[in-house]
Structure formats: C-alpha cells, structure tokens
Scaffold this active site. Structure first.
Site, PDB file in Angstrom:
ATOM      1  N   TYR A 151     -87.246 -38.451  49.702  1.00  0.00           N
ATOM      2  CA  TYR A 151     -87.116 -38.446  48.250  1.00  0.00           C
ATOM      3  C   TYR A 151     -88.282 -37.622  47.716  1.00  0.00           C
ATOM      4  O   TYR A 151     -89.386 -38.135  47.508  1.00  0.00           O
ATOM      5  CB  TYR A 151     -87.121 -39.882  47.698  1.00  0.00           C
ATOM      6  CG  TYR A 151     -87.075 -39.978  46.194  1.00  0.00           C
ATOM      7  CD1 TYR A 151     -86.226 -39.162  45.452  1.00  0.00           C
ATOM      8  CD2 TYR A 151     -87.889 -40.878  45.511  1.00  0.00           C
ATOM      9  CE1 TYR A 151     -86.184 -39.246  44.068  1.00  0.00           C
ATOM     10  CE2 TYR A 151     -87.848 -40.976  44.123  1.00  0.00           C
ATOM     11  CZ  TYR A 151     -86.997 -40.163  43.410  1.00  0.00           C
ATOM     12  OH  TYR A 151     -86.958 -40.249  42.036  1.00  0.00           O
ATOM     13  N   ASP A 200     -82.659 -36.742  48.531  1.00  0.00           N
ATOM     14  CA  ASP A 200     -82.778 -36.153  47.209  1.00  0.00           C
ATOM     15  C   ASP A 200     -84.019 -35.275  47.250  1.00  0.00           C
ATOM     16  O   ASP A 200     -85.145 -35.773  47.125  1.00  0.00           O
ATOM     17  CB  ASP A 200     -82.894 -37.253  46.153  1.00  0.00           C
ATOM     18  CG  ASP A 200     -83.087 -36.703  44.754  1.00  0.00           C
ATOM     19  OD1 ASP A 200     -83.076 -35.470  44.592  1.00  0.00           O
ATOM     20  OD2 ASP A 200     -83.274 -37.510  43.822  1.00  0.00           O
ATOM     21  N   HIS A 258     -76.546 -39.703  40.579  1.00  0.00           N
ATOM     22  CA  HIS A 258     -76.260 -38.902  41.766  1.00  0.00           C
ATOM     23  C   HIS A 258     -74.968 -39.367  42.421  1.00  0.00           C
ATOM     24  O   HIS A 258     -74.606 -40.550  42.339  1.00  0.00           O
ATOM     25  CB  HIS A 258     -77.379 -39.056  42.800  1.00  0.00           C
ATOM     26  CG  HIS A 258     -78.697 -38.489  42.384  1.00  0.00           C
ATOM     27  ND1 HIS A 258     -79.205 -37.317  42.875  1.00  0.00           N
ATOM     28  CD2 HIS A 258     -79.635 -38.960  41.516  1.00  0.00           C
ATOM     29  CE1 HIS A 258     -80.392 -37.079  42.344  1.00  0.00           C
ATOM     30  NE2 HIS A 258     -80.674 -38.068  41.510  1.00  0.00           N
TER      31      HIS A 258
END
Length: 262
Positions: free
Chosen positions: A107, A150, A253
């Site tokens: 992330y 991500d 998302h």
C-alpha cells in the site's frame, strides 16, 4: 496447480467485512490481498473468512490507518515486511506459498493533494517510499515473485480518464510515473494486467466525489499485479471487477484479478 489471486484496497476491513465475504463467496480467489485494512491484526474479523476456507492469513496492521493482509485458501508462511521510507506504517507484507512463490502486498502512500515535496510532506514521503523500493529491488533482484497492491499511481495515459487533465494531479504526475517505472525496472517486474489487457482505458478506482461514478467514469488504474519474468508468462485471465465499486457502501477501489498456472 493454477491459482487465482486478487488485490483490493478495502478501505476498512471491519467496516466492509460483508463486502469481503461477498467477494470470497462469489469470486472465490485462492488468495486475496487487502490494503488499507485500518485495523490492528488482532481485530481483523477472521472467523467469517475462515468459514469460507481462508484458513491462512499473514498481515500487518495498525489502528485506524493503513494495514495490509493476505488471506489464502492455500498454505503460506510469513515472509516478512519492510518499512520503506521509515514511516512506521503498516504498508507492506510478504508471504510465501508452498510452491515457492513469494507474494508482496503493498500500500504505497497516496501522497496528499499537492504534487510538490517542498509544499507537501506526504508527496515527498511517497517519492521516498518508491525510491527505497527501487533500491531494495536493485540490491536483491526478486525471483519467482508476485507484487500486488494499491500503488497509488496510474502510470499509462490510458490508465486515467484524461491524461492531459491529470498531468498535475497526484497519482499521474510525470515524477510519480517516473519513480514507479524505475521501481518496476529495478525488479524486472512485468505488469501482468497490461500484459493480458494491452490496449484501452482501464481503471480500478473511482472517486467518492462523483454523484454517479459509473456514468461519469472518471477512473484511474491505481491497483496493480506484477510478476517477475520467470513466472510472468504463467499469468492470464486478468480482469477488474468493476461491479464491486457499485456494491452497497463500497470501497472506492475495485478488486483486480489474475490467474497463475504454477
């Protein structure tokens, strides 16, 4: 044995436990990598996941922010974590499957709203994080590995709804794209999603700010699945589950999938 992997920024695993369960029931990936869990590891709601066959978890967490987890039907072992840019954040965890494949779940910092490290500390942290990822892959080039997560950057012109309008918007600025490209090159990583879907607009994130996200379709591809060259040719079946963005109380998302014949 083939296995399917999915990556999803869930934006609070406790708040959206029901959406994770829905995905696991309906799509049944063998491995699900979650980001932005916003939970200490001990408070991740594992019981329902285990009832669906996801008996194995490797995670790093913290209260209210960040957090990464790997849920798996397949046995796996904890392969450690890194604190790039020394932020003290739970932004990376790795796990190793029995077939020797290492999965890295990232992330990457979002970087705030202003693409200037002098005016915005968070933007500098994002660039530093990517730089240290790059240097780590230079120092020890990975093999038989998958990197997902991500990454908070949409690198290609067709990874955003408007290349021209987003050139000065954090997530698509040239300096971010350059940093991500250097990180990818340092590890020899292959963008599996674009290997499978080489042409056309492709998004995995749509802002909550749009009154009708689907109609506006102002998306960005921030979520990625990469693989090292020794296994990238085993990947296929890449897709974005766009429908999940329209589920009740959704994450902003959508999950991204790929299957590996390994």
């Amino acid at each position: 044995m083939p296995f399917t992997l999915a990556t999803w920024n869930i934006n609070s695993v406790r708040l959206r436990e029901g959406l994770v369960l829905k995905l696991l029931r309906e799509e049944a990936p063998d491995v699900l990598c979650l980001q932005e869990c916003k939970s200490p590891v001990e408070k991740i709601p594992l019981e329902g996941f285990r009832e669906l066959g996801y008996q194995h978890i490797v995670a790093r967490g913290q209260k209210g922010y960040n957090g990464v987890a790997i849920l798996s039907k397949l046995p796996l072992e904890d392969a450690g974590s890194e604190d790039y840019a020394q932020l003290g954040h739970a932004r990376h965890v790795a796990a190793r499957l029995e077939n020797g494949v290492t999965i890295h779940n990232f992330y990457v910092p979002a970087g705030g709203d202003v693409p200037d490290r002098e005016a915005n500390e968070k933007f500098g942290q994002k660039l530093d994080y990517l730089t240290q990822m790059r240097d780590a892959f230079h120092a020890e080039r990975p093999g038989k590995s998958i990197l997902v997560g991500d990454l908070n950057i949409a690198p290609r012109e067709d990874d955003v709804w408007s290349h021209k309008q987003l050139l000065k918007v954090v997530s698509h600025t040239p300096v971010e794209v350059e940093h991500l490209g250097e990180t990818q090159d340092a590890g020899g990583w292959v963008d599996v999603t674009r290997q499978d879907i080489p042409e056309g607009q492709l998004y995995s994130w749509w802002s909550y700010r749009a009154a009708d996200w689907d109609a506006a379709d102002k998306g960005r591809r921030l979520d990625h699945i990469w693989a090292t060259p020794d296994i990238s040719n085993a990947a296929h079946g890449s897709r974005v589950l766009r429908a999940a963005r329209g589920w009740e109380r959704p994450s902003d998302h959508a999950p991204v999938f790929a299957t590996f014949d390994l």
